[in-house]
Design an enzyme around this catalytic site. Structure first.
Site, PDB file in Angstrom:
ATOM      1  N   ARG A  48      35.821  47.976  33.743  1.00  0.00           N
ATOM      2  CA  ARG A  48      37.082  47.716  34.433  1.00  0.00           C
ATOM      3  C   ARG A  48      37.286  46.216  34.490  1.00  0.00           C
ATOM      4  NH1 ARG A  48      38.332  49.531  40.565  1.00  0.00           N
ATOM      5  NH2 ARG A  48      36.914  47.840  40.994  1.00  0.00           N
ATOM      6  N   ASP A  65      25.899  47.678  39.240  1.00  0.00           N
ATOM      7  CA  ASP A  65      25.011  46.584  39.660  1.00  0.00           C
ATOM      8  C   ASP A  65      23.870  47.097  40.525  1.00  0.00           C
ATOM      9  OD1 ASP A  65      26.295  44.589  38.281  1.00  0.00           O
ATOM     10  OD2 ASP A  65      27.614  44.041  39.944  1.00  0.00           O
TER      11      ASP A  65
HETATM   12  C1  PRP Z   1      32.881  51.165  37.724  1.00  0.00           C
HETATM   13  C2  PRP Z   1      32.580  52.638  37.859  1.00  0.00           C
HETATM   14  C3  PRP Z   1      33.737  53.270  37.135  1.00  0.00           C
HETATM   15  C4  PRP Z   1      34.870  52.339  37.456  1.00  0.00           C
HETATM   16  C5  PRP Z   1      35.699  52.970  38.543  1.00  0.00           C
HETATM   17  O1  PRP Z   1      32.513  50.717  36.484  1.00  0.00           O
HETATM   18  O2  PRP Z   1      31.329  53.006  37.350  1.00  0.00           O
HETATM   19  O3  PRP Z   1      33.554  53.377  35.742  1.00  0.00           O
HETATM   20  O4  PRP Z   1      34.292  51.117  37.945  1.00  0.00           O
HETATM   21  O5  PRP Z   1      36.828  52.225  38.807  1.00  0.00           O
HETATM   22  P1  PRP Z   1      38.304  52.736  38.467  1.00  0.00           P
HETATM   23  O6  PRP Z   1      38.392  54.130  38.969  1.00  0.00           O
HETATM   24  O7  PRP Z   1      39.165  51.785  39.253  1.00  0.00           O
HETATM   25  O8  PRP Z   1      38.518  52.616  36.995  1.00  0.00           O
HETATM   26  P2  PRP Z   1      32.603  49.159  36.075  1.00  0.00           P
HETATM   27  O9  PRP Z   1      33.924  48.844  35.464  1.00  0.00           O
HETATM   28  O10 PRP Z   1      32.179  48.298  37.234  1.00  0.00           O
HETATM   29  O11 PRP Z   1      31.572  49.068  34.881  1.00  0.00           O
HETATM   30  P3  PRP Z   1      29.975  49.239  34.873  1.00  0.00           P
HETATM   31  O12 PRP Z   1      29.694  50.714  35.056  1.00  0.00           O
HETATM   32  O13 PRP Z   1      29.602  48.776  33.521  1.00  0.00           O
HETATM   33  O14 PRP Z   1      29.394  48.417  35.981  1.00  0.00           O
HETATM   34  N1  URA Z   2      33.495  50.570  40.862  1.00  0.00           N
HETATM   35  C1  URA Z   2      32.380  50.556  41.657  1.00  0.00           C
HETATM   36  O1  URA Z   2      31.248  50.478  41.133  1.00  0.00           O
HETATM   37  N2  URA Z   2      32.542  50.637  42.977  1.00  0.00           N
HETATM   38  C2  URA Z   2      33.750  50.723  43.569  1.00  0.00           C
HETATM   39  O2  URA Z   2      33.825  50.792  44.809  1.00  0.00           O
HETATM   40  C3  URA Z   2      34.892  50.733  42.738  1.00  0.00           C
HETATM   41  C4  URA Z   2      34.727  50.667  41.386  1.00  0.00           C
END
Ligand code: PRP
Ligand code: URA
Length: 209
Positions: free
Chosen positions: A104, A203
């Site tokens: 995201r 994270d």
């Molecule tokens: C987080 C989570 C989802 C997304 C949710 O991933 O694991 O994929 O955010 O948010 P949304 O519903 O607003 O799209 P992130 O983009 O942080 O990537 P990561 O899993 O690589 O940390």
């Molecule tokens: N992605 C996350 O990992 N946490 C949140 O709360 C929203 C998006």
């Protein structure tokens, strides 16, 4: 409108609370996500079709039920979805695993695709799409869109924590997709994080912050 199943079994609620606690470190966080995913798999697979087989017990012959061989594919959204794979696979070990890489964009909150690899026969399988967090719904809607573009039409979305905004967006754009969540939270903050949520799932899972 797609169905939303909130799996509020006491064991699941207890474990989600431990995950939310900011003092919970990556090792325990991973273990808890693994355990909750296994408990969720039990409910998510509740409608798998059965067939009758004839077997011999030590006492007599009997007609009993086994899973009818419906094919499943588990598709985690990278990265945080990876933390749900082992728990689900421990209940359905014959499932194939695909991967969708999305992150995201922190400024626009829009999903950016960087990877997609699915089983060759994914179109014939029921897909369990995994991501711990459903926030704005942008990532889930995009991932479901990729799956449909590749011919997959039998999709269930499995999240640990969802915001009402994300649920509404998935329901509007993909009303055929059933949603399974362990907790339905209050809202999003100005940065698109779920309140109360658990922070950044990726994270916390991988210890990157
Ligand atoms: C987080 C989570 C989802 C997304 C949710 O991933 O694991 O994929 O955010 O948010 P949304 O519903 O607003 O799209 P992130 O983009 O942080 O990537 P990561 O899993 O690589 O940390
Ligand atoms: N992605 C996350 O990992 N946490 C949140 O709360 C929203 C998006």
């Amino acid at each position: 409108m797609s169905h939303v199943h909130v799996m509020d079994h006491p064991l699941i609620q207890h474990k989600v609370s431990l995950m939310r606690d900011k003092e919970t470190g990556p090792k325990e966080f991973r273990e808890l996500l693994n355990e909750i995913s296994m408990l969720m798999a039990y409910e998510v697979t509740r409608d798998l079709p059965l067939k009758t087989v004839q077997i011999e017990t030590p006492i007599c012959s009997a007609q009993t039920k086994v899973i009818a061989g419906k094919k499943l594919a588990i598709v985690p959204i990278l990265r945080a979805g990876l933390g749900m794979v082992d728990g689900i696979m421990s209940l359905v070990p014959a499932a194939k695993i695909g991967h969708i890489g999305l992150y995201r964009d922190p400024n626009t909150l829009e999903p950016v695709e960087y990877y997609c690899k699915l089983p060759a026969d994914a179109q014939e399988r029921e897909i369990l799409l995994l991501d711990p967090m459903l926030a704005t719904g942008g990532s889930a809607v995009a991932a479901i869109g990729f799956l449909k573009k590749r011919g997959c039409h039998n999709i269930k979305l499995v999240n640990l924590i969802a915001a009402p905004e994300g649920i509404n967006r998935v329901q509007q754009e993909h009303p055929d997709v059933e949603i399974f969540v362990a907790a339905l939270d209050e809202k999003l903050n100005d940065h698109g994080y779920i309140i109360p949520g658990l922070g950044d799932a990726g994270d916390r899972l991988f210890g990157t912050k």
